[in-house]
Design an enzyme around this catalytic site. Sequence first.
Site, short mmCIF file in Angstrom:
data_model
loop_
_atom_site.label_atom_id
_atom_site.label_comp_id
_atom_site.label_asym_id
_atom_site.label_seq_id
_atom_site.Cartn_x
_atom_site.Cartn_y
_atom_site.Cartn_z
N GLU A 57 30.44 55.16 48.12
CA GLU A 57 31.86 54.84 47.88
C GLU A 57 32.65 54.86 49.17
O GLU A 57 32.46 55.77 50.00
CB GLU A 57 32.50 55.84 46.91
CG GLU A 57 32.17 55.59 45.47
CD GLU A 57 31.04 56.47 44.99
OE1 GLU A 57 30.17 56.81 45.83
OE2 GLU A 57 31.04 56.81 43.80
N THR A 229 30.31 33.77 44.70
CA THR A 229 29.15 34.58 44.34
C THR A 229 28.05 34.27 45.35
O THR A 229 28.10 33.27 46.07
CB THR A 229 28.67 34.28 42.91
OG1 THR A 229 28.58 32.86 42.75
CG2 THR A 229 29.62 34.85 41.88
N LYS A 232 24.21 31.58 43.81
CA LYS A 232 24.10 30.20 43.34
C LYS A 232 23.54 29.33 44.47
O LYS A 232 22.39 29.51 44.83
CB LYS A 232 25.45 29.73 42.82
CG LYS A 232 25.96 30.57 41.62
CD LYS A 232 27.22 30.00 41.03
CE LYS A 232 27.66 30.75 39.78
NZ LYS A 232 28.50 31.93 40.04
N1 DSN Z 1 27.72 31.29 34.69
C1 DSN Z 1 28.12 30.63 35.90
C2 DSN Z 1 28.10 29.15 35.75
O1 DSN Z 1 27.17 28.70 35.14
O2 DSN Z 1 28.95 28.43 36.24
C3 DSN Z 1 29.40 31.10 36.44
O3 DSN Z 1 30.01 32.00 35.63
#
Ligand code: DSN
Length: 420
Positions: A57, A229, A232
């Site tokens: 933390e 994020t 991806k």
């Molecule tokens: N679940 C992701 C998407 O498919 O766009 C983002 O939340």
Amino acid sequence: MDAHRRQLQRFDPDIANAITAEERRQQDGVEMIPSENYTYPEVLAALGSVLTNKYSEGYPGRRYYGGQEFTDRIENLARERACALFRAEHANVQPLSGSPMNQAVYFAFLNPGDTVLAMDLSHGGHLTHGAPVSHMGKVFKFVRYKSAPHQGGAIDFDALITVAKETRPKLVLCGYSSYPRDYDYGAFKKVADEVGALTMADISHIGGLVAADAMRNPFDSGFDVVTTTTHKSLRGPRGGLILCKKEHAKKIDPSVFPGLQGGPHMNNVASAAITFKKAAEPEFKQYARAILRNAKALAAALMAEGAKLITDGTDNHLLVIDTVASFDLDGRAAEEALDRIGITTNKQIIPDDPLPPLRPSGIRLGTPACTTRGMDEDDMRQLAKWMVQALRAPQDAAATERTHREVIAMCRSHPVPGIS
Ligand code: DSN
């Protein structure tokens, strides 16, 4: 199989066998959900490391627990690499995933009841951009803007400035999870400046493409905050990253911790640092450009076969087929037909969809994952043919079985990295 997997296999065969079956599913299927990808073996190694044992933390040099000499080094490297990659002045690498990442930004700058201007969900905006079913939609007032799907998905900035002047948002938010175009960030910034609002871009889907300079970077237009994020198009571990101007660090950091979260997941932070190092390599630029080429080839081939795409094409990694208009199939039936031939997609609402979210009018496809395993534009054209055949004759069991075998053969000639 390595020693840890053998130990797991002996202790808990139920879980071990499910993981092995999932590996086989990933290996033998074409992954076309645009938000999914295959991460690096180096990331998998760091995710499964002893860093998962540590509480940290606070921030480097200002922690609430001892024993932080190595975690501090890791988090500093992650922050430095993220800033260099995205041309950002400050990075917070602790958000556990995309939803807390965006919540932390809202609570950093807004009071309950404040207005945010954000993209309509059915036009490609995201759940965390204030959908009425999300908690954020109850705390803040989200006002919507739309695209013009029949004019290639253009955003009407004249309408946007009118709404902005009427509603006086404190934050202008752009970002999407099913919009197949790039944004004119400068035009959003101009709207925000006219009404004295802050600017935020959620580039979660295209983080890897922006990192590789294959798509526009919102910081080049003077944006205040950018979120993404890491799992991806960036190919990293599941997690979130907040980037901002230096002047906002004193609001962003306490909003993440202690405002919203407790201890960061240091195994994720280390994996994110590895991901940023990978994304700075020249090969990653080539990878990002291949994602875009594949998406364009897939879109062109689908349209040539008679599929109707919203916005009639794509400038990024994803595309949305109006399956009702194209094949007289709702999105759920289309998703299931493609599942049966080994191609994974997701049902998707289309702009101003008359159908409900669990049985919407379309499906969404993307190319990051299949590009990771080395598939190219010829593979995209072949996949488009198979998809259209399956969507035209979803009940043809013999054709389905034949195509499924061909899909598996294509997959086996493009092994997934990190699965042995
Ligand atoms: N679940 C992701 C998407 O498919 O766009 C983002 O939340």
